[in-house]
Design a protein around this motif. Structure first.
Motif, PDB file in Angstrom:
ATOM      1  N   LYS A 310      14.558 -75.949  42.221  1.00 61.48           N
ATOM      2  CA  LYS A 310      13.380 -76.289  43.030  1.00 61.48           C
ATOM      3  C   LYS A 310      12.688 -77.583  42.616  1.00 61.48           C
ATOM      4  O   LYS A 310      12.249 -78.355  43.483  1.00 61.48           O
ATOM      5  N   PRO A 311      12.534 -77.882  41.319  1.00 60.40           N
ATOM      6  CA  PRO A 311      11.921 -79.177  40.968  1.00 60.40           C
ATOM      7  C   PRO A 311      12.699 -80.371  41.515  1.00 60.40           C
ATOM      8  O   PRO A 311      12.084 -81.356  41.964  1.00 60.40           O
ATOM      9  N   LEU A 312      14.024 -80.285  41.506  1.00 57.82           N
ATOM     10  CA  LEU A 312      14.824 -81.384  42.043  1.00 57.82           C
ATOM     11  C   LEU A 312      14.678 -81.473  43.558  1.00 57.82           C
ATOM     12  O   LEU A 312      14.556 -82.565  44.117  1.00 57.82           O
ATOM     13  N   ASN A 313      14.689 -80.335  44.235  1.00 61.57           N
ATOM     14  CA  ASN A 313      14.472 -80.343  45.684  1.00 61.57           C
ATOM     15  C   ASN A 313      13.128 -80.978  46.022  1.00 61.57           C
ATOM     16  O   ASN A 313      13.014 -81.770  46.964  1.00 61.57           O
ATOM     17  N   ALA A 314      12.101 -80.599  45.259  1.00 64.32           N
ATOM     18  CA  ALA A 314      10.767 -81.150  45.486  1.00 64.32           C
ATOM     19  C   ALA A 314      10.744 -82.657  45.249  1.00 64.32           C
ATOM     20  O   ALA A 314      10.149 -83.418  46.027  1.00 64.32           O
ATOM     21  N   GLU A 315      11.396 -83.074  44.189  1.00 60.41           N
ATOM     22  CA  GLU A 315      11.445 -84.509  43.866  1.00 60.41           C
ATOM     23  C   GLU A 315      12.077 -85.314  44.990  1.00 60.41           C
ATOM     24  O   GLU A 315      11.577 -86.374  45.378  1.00 60.41           O
ATOM     25  N   ARG A 316      13.184 -84.789  45.550  1.00 59.66           N
ATOM     26  CA  ARG A 316      13.880 -85.524  46.601  1.00 59.66           C
ATOM     27  C   ARG A 316      13.057 -85.560  47.902  1.00 59.66           C
ATOM     28  O   ARG A 316      13.021 -86.565  48.603  1.00 59.66           O
ATOM     29  N   ALA A 317      12.395 -84.452  48.223  1.00 60.52           N
ATOM     30  CA  ALA A 317      11.551 -84.432  49.427  1.00 60.52           C
ATOM     31  C   ALA A 317      10.364 -85.375  49.265  1.00 60.52           C
ATOM     32  O   ALA A 317       9.959 -86.069  50.215  1.00 60.52           O
ATOM     33  N   ALA A 318       9.798 -85.426  48.065  1.00 60.01           N
ATOM     34  CA  ALA A 318       8.678 -86.325  47.799  1.00 60.01           C
ATOM     35  C   ALA A 318       9.135 -87.780  47.842  1.00 60.01           C
ATOM     36  O   ALA A 318       8.398 -88.660  48.302  1.00 60.01           O
ATOM     37  N   ALA A 319      10.350 -88.049  47.351  1.00 59.66           N
ATOM     38  CA  ALA A 319      10.869 -89.415  47.366  1.00 59.66           C
ATOM     39  C   ALA A 319      11.016 -89.939  48.790  1.00 59.66           C
ATOM     40  O   ALA A 319      10.886 -91.144  49.036  1.00 59.66           O
ATOM     41  N   LEU A 320      11.258 -89.030  49.726  1.00 59.53           N
ATOM     42  CA  LEU A 320      11.327 -89.428  51.135  1.00 59.53           C
ATOM     43  C   LEU A 320       9.951 -89.742  51.712  1.00 59.53           C
ATOM     44  O   LEU A 320       9.838 -90.366  52.757  1.00 59.53           O
ATOM     45  N   GLY A 321       8.910 -89.239  51.034  1.00 62.18           N
ATOM     46  CA  GLY A 321       7.565 -89.362  51.567  1.00 62.18           C
ATOM     47  C   GLY A 321       7.189 -88.219  52.478  1.00 62.18           C
ATOM     48  O   GLY A 321       6.154 -88.265  53.154  1.00 62.18           O
ATOM     49  N   ALA A 322       8.025 -87.145  52.509  1.00 58.88           N
ATOM     50  CA  ALA A 322       7.788 -86.026  53.418  1.00 58.88           C
ATOM     51  C   ALA A 322       7.078 -84.862  52.750  1.00 58.88           C
ATOM     52  O   ALA A 322       6.803 -83.858  53.411  1.00 58.88           O
ATOM     53  N   ALA A 323       6.803 -84.977  51.451  1.00 63.99           N
ATOM     54  CA  ALA A 323       6.179 -83.859  50.735  1.00 63.99           C
ATOM     55  C   ALA A 323       5.316 -84.381  49.606  1.00 63.99           C
ATOM     56  O   ALA A 323       5.566 -85.462  49.055  1.00 63.99           O
ATOM     57  N   GLU A 324       4.300 -83.593  49.270  1.00 65.73           N
ATOM     58  CA  GLU A 324       3.520 -83.829  48.057  1.00 65.73           C
ATOM     59  C   GLU A 324       3.811 -82.690  47.096  1.00 65.73           C
ATOM     60  O   GLU A 324       3.840 -81.522  47.504  1.00 65.73           O
ATOM     61  N   VAL A 325       4.043 -83.026  45.842  1.00 65.89           N
ATOM     62  CA  VAL A 325       4.371 -82.023  44.826  1.00 65.89           C
ATOM     63  C   VAL A 325       3.126 -81.723  44.009  1.00 65.89           C
ATOM     64  O   VAL A 325       2.408 -82.636  43.585  1.00 65.89           O
ATOM     65  N   ILE A 326       2.857 -80.438  43.788  1.00 68.09           N
ATOM     66  CA  ILE A 326       1.702 -80.014  43.000  1.00 68.09           C
ATOM     67  C   ILE A 326       2.166 -79.252  41.766  1.00 68.09           C
ATOM     68  O   ILE A 326       3.306 -78.791  41.694  1.00 68.09           O
ATOM     69  N   GLY A 327       1.254 -79.117  40.808  1.00 74.57           N
ATOM     70  CA  GLY A 327       1.599 -78.459  39.560  1.00 74.57           C
ATOM     71  C   GLY A 327       0.941 -77.118  39.362  1.00 74.57           C
ATOM     72  O   GLY A 327       1.156 -76.465  38.341  1.00 74.57           O
ATOM     73  N   ALA A 328       0.121 -76.680  40.316  1.00 78.02           N
ATOM     74  CA  ALA A 328      -0.565 -75.396  40.187  1.00 78.02           C
ATOM     75  C   ALA A 328      -0.930 -74.892  41.571  1.00 78.02           C
ATOM     76  O   ALA A 328      -1.150 -75.681  42.508  1.00 78.02           O
ATOM     77  N   ALA A 329      -1.014 -73.565  41.704  1.00 76.49           N
ATOM     78  CA  ALA A 329      -1.319 -72.958  43.000  1.00 76.49           C
ATOM     79  C   ALA A 329      -2.660 -73.413  43.554  1.00 76.49           C
ATOM     80  O   ALA A 329      -2.811 -73.630  44.766  1.00 76.49           O
ATOM     81  N   ASP A 330      -3.639 -73.597  42.670  1.00 79.66           N
ATOM     82  CA  ASP A 330      -4.989 -73.955  43.109  1.00 79.66           C
ATOM     83  C   ASP A 330      -5.073 -75.348  43.728  1.00 79.66           C
ATOM     84  O   ASP A 330      -6.075 -75.687  44.360  1.00 79.66           O
ATOM     85  N   GLU A 331      -4.029 -76.160  43.561  1.00 77.80           N
ATOM     86  CA  GLU A 331      -4.023 -77.516  44.107  1.00 77.80           C
ATOM     87  C   GLU A 331      -3.550 -77.558  45.558  1.00 77.80           C
ATOM     88  O   GLU A 331      -3.602 -78.610  46.201  1.00 77.80           O
ATOM     89  N   ALA A 332      -3.079 -76.428  46.074  1.00 79.34           N
ATOM     90  CA  ALA A 332      -2.430 -76.431  47.389  1.00 79.34           C
ATOM     91  C   ALA A 332      -3.367 -76.870  48.507  1.00 79.34           C
ATOM     92  O   ALA A 332      -2.982 -77.659  49.380  1.00 79.34           O
ATOM     93  N   GLY A 333      -4.601 -76.363  48.518  1.00 78.53           N
ATOM     94  CA  GLY A 333      -5.514 -76.669  49.613  1.00 78.53           C
ATOM     95  C   GLY A 333      -5.793 -78.146  49.762  1.00 78.53           C
ATOM     96  O   GLY A 333      -5.687 -78.706  50.868  1.00 78.53           O
ATOM     97  N   ASP A 334      -6.166 -78.793  48.666  1.00 76.46           N
ATOM     98  CA  ASP A 334      -6.466 -80.229  48.733  1.00 76.46           C
ATOM     99  C   ASP A 334      -5.224 -81.035  49.098  1.00 76.46           C
ATOM    100  O   ASP A 334      -5.305 -82.030  49.830  1.00 76.46           O
ATOM    101  N   ALA A 335      -4.058 -80.605  48.579  1.00 74.60           N
ATOM    102  CA  ALA A 335      -2.819 -81.322  48.890  1.00 74.60           C
ATOM    103  C   ALA A 335      -2.486 -81.202  50.373  1.00 74.60           C
ATOM    104  O   ALA A 335      -2.069 -82.170  51.019  1.00 74.60           O
ATOM    105  N   VAL A 336      -2.656 -80.018  50.952  1.00 76.78           N
ATOM    106  CA  VAL A 336      -2.415 -79.839  52.377  1.00 76.78           C
ATOM    107  C   VAL A 336      -3.357 -80.722  53.192  1.00 76.78           C
ATOM    108  O   VAL A 336      -2.947 -81.338  54.195  1.00 76.78           O
ATOM    109  N   ALA A 337      -4.600 -80.815  52.784  1.00 74.43           N
ATOM    110  CA  ALA A 337      -5.556 -81.668  53.495  1.00 74.43           C
ATOM    111  C   ALA A 337      -5.066 -83.115  53.518  1.00 74.43           C
ATOM    112  O   ALA A 337      -5.154 -83.798  54.550  1.00 74.43           O
TER     113      ALA A 337
END
Length: 374
Positions: A310-337
């Motif tokens: 999963k970390p590698l999948n996340a890295e590749r999606a983020a490298a495309l600019g299609a995803a933001e990667v977070i390090g904790a569950a509590d960060e999800a809301g602000d990241a989605v915004a």
């Protein structure tokens, strides 16, 4: 033709095979799955030839033998012994017996499965490897193959190499140093939609229809109600509607979220093709099937990677600019915004969707496989 599909008894290993199995069945071929019988509903209407132990039983036996947890440790030595060794040990006899009765003309096995290659090699028929995610790094693939080949040799079988490698992972998501195999054929990944039907209805969120909709899923393996609750709690601080998809192992379809109100809908397992309807962003743990399904629909993501690939999948999606990667569950809301506010995320996800749409459709891949089987 009689085509046998073979895979580790887990949603993420079997669902990627379904488009090709469906194409084969619709073309008039006889198909079946070689896996544990408990996954029968997942691959229906194709029949299951039961072989081996469940994933949980195999993990337990592996830990008993080695003292290691293959669910968290995917080093080459661990992966090799788990997939190429323990799973083969627990399923070889049943798999060989089932294959003798089914008498396949072609075997298609997912990347981590070696029961399919074993029965194909003993039967003298061709087999194709089918990827389930990003290409395995060479040390990992070699360790799995070497262990499986040794187990096969112990039964007097020389493990034959596949005639084709079917790959659902698009070029744009591969590692920077990746080079395609000479026998690689791409196959267009498809978000899972059950052929046997479902009574699930897309939630309506009365009075809130104007708000963005966010899907939250940790995949089919991770069962962590606390993590889901923290993610959802962070999302309820923003003006969004939330659909929470629980894993198949979850009991019931409730999630304790204080103050969720009418903006949160919780559901049990629902095919991803249905869950993605009307969704503006997805929060996930970065599983391969989820990443491919979401990007295939051109939807941006927030990923909290939780182990294994999963970390590698996340890295590749983020490298495309299609995803933001977070390090904790509590960060999800602000990241989605941020993902919803910045058009670049949806633009990048849309580009990925076009790349995925350009991959080879399953019926054409099937035609190639039938030609190459010799």
């Amino acid at each position: 033709m009689r085509i046998l599909f073979s895979g580790t008894p887990a949603y993420g290993h079997l669902l990627p095979l379904l488009p090709l199995e469906r194409a084969a069945r619709q073309a008039g071929h006889t198909t079946a799955f070689l896996t544990h019988a408990s996954l029968g509903e997942v691959v229906a209407p194709a029949p299951v030839l039961g072989a081996g132990a469940t994933l949980e039983e195999t993990l337990g036996e592996f830990q008993r033998r080695t003292g290691k947890n293959a669910a968290t440790d995917m080093s080459p030595a661990t992966a090799g012994e788990f997939f190429g060794g323990t799973r083969v040990d627990l399923g070889a006899d049943e798999a060989l017996a089932a294959a003798r009765d089914f008498a396949p003309d072609l075997v298609i096995a997912e990347t981590a499965d070696f029961l399919g290659p074993l029965v194909a090699s003993q039967s003298g028929v061709a087999w194709a490897s089918h990827g389930v995610g990003i290409a395995l790094e060479a040390p990992l693939a070699e360790a799995m193959w070497a262990t499986a080949a040794a187990r096969a040799a112990g039964r007097g079988v020389t493990l034959a190499r596949p005639v084709t490698s079917v790959d659902p992972w698009p070029d744009c998501l591969q590692r920077d140093d990746w080079e395609p195999a000479a026998d690689r054929v791409t196959i267009r990944p498809e978000a899972h939609e059950s052929e046997t039907g479902t009574d699930w209805q897309v939630p309506s969120f009365p009075g809130r229809e104007h708000l963005p909709r966010v899907l939250v899923t940790l995949g089919t393996i991770i069962d962590d109600a606390d993590a889901l609750t923290r993610i959802v709690t962070s999302l309820t601080k923003h003006d969004v509607n939330v659909v929470v998809a629980l894993p198949p192992s979850a009991e019931g379809d409730r999630l304790p979220v204080d103050g969720a109100g009418d903006g949160v809908h919780v559901t049990g397992f629902v095919p991803m093709g249905l869950l993605l309807r009307g969704v503006d962003a997805v929060v996930s743990s970065g599983g391969a099937g989820t990443v491919l399904s979401v990007l295939g629909d051109g939807i941006p993501m927030v990923i909290w990677p939780m182990g294994l690939d999963k970390p590698l999948n996340a890295e590749r999606a983020a490298a495309l600019g299609a995803a933001e990667v977070i390090g904790a569950a509590d960060e999800a809301g602000d990241a989605v915004a941020r993902v919803l506010d910045q058009p670049s995320f949806r633009t990048a996800a849309g580009a990925a969707a076009r790349n995925i749409a350009a991959m080879t459709p399953a019926p054409e891949v099937l035609a190639l496989l039938t030609e190459r089987r010799g």
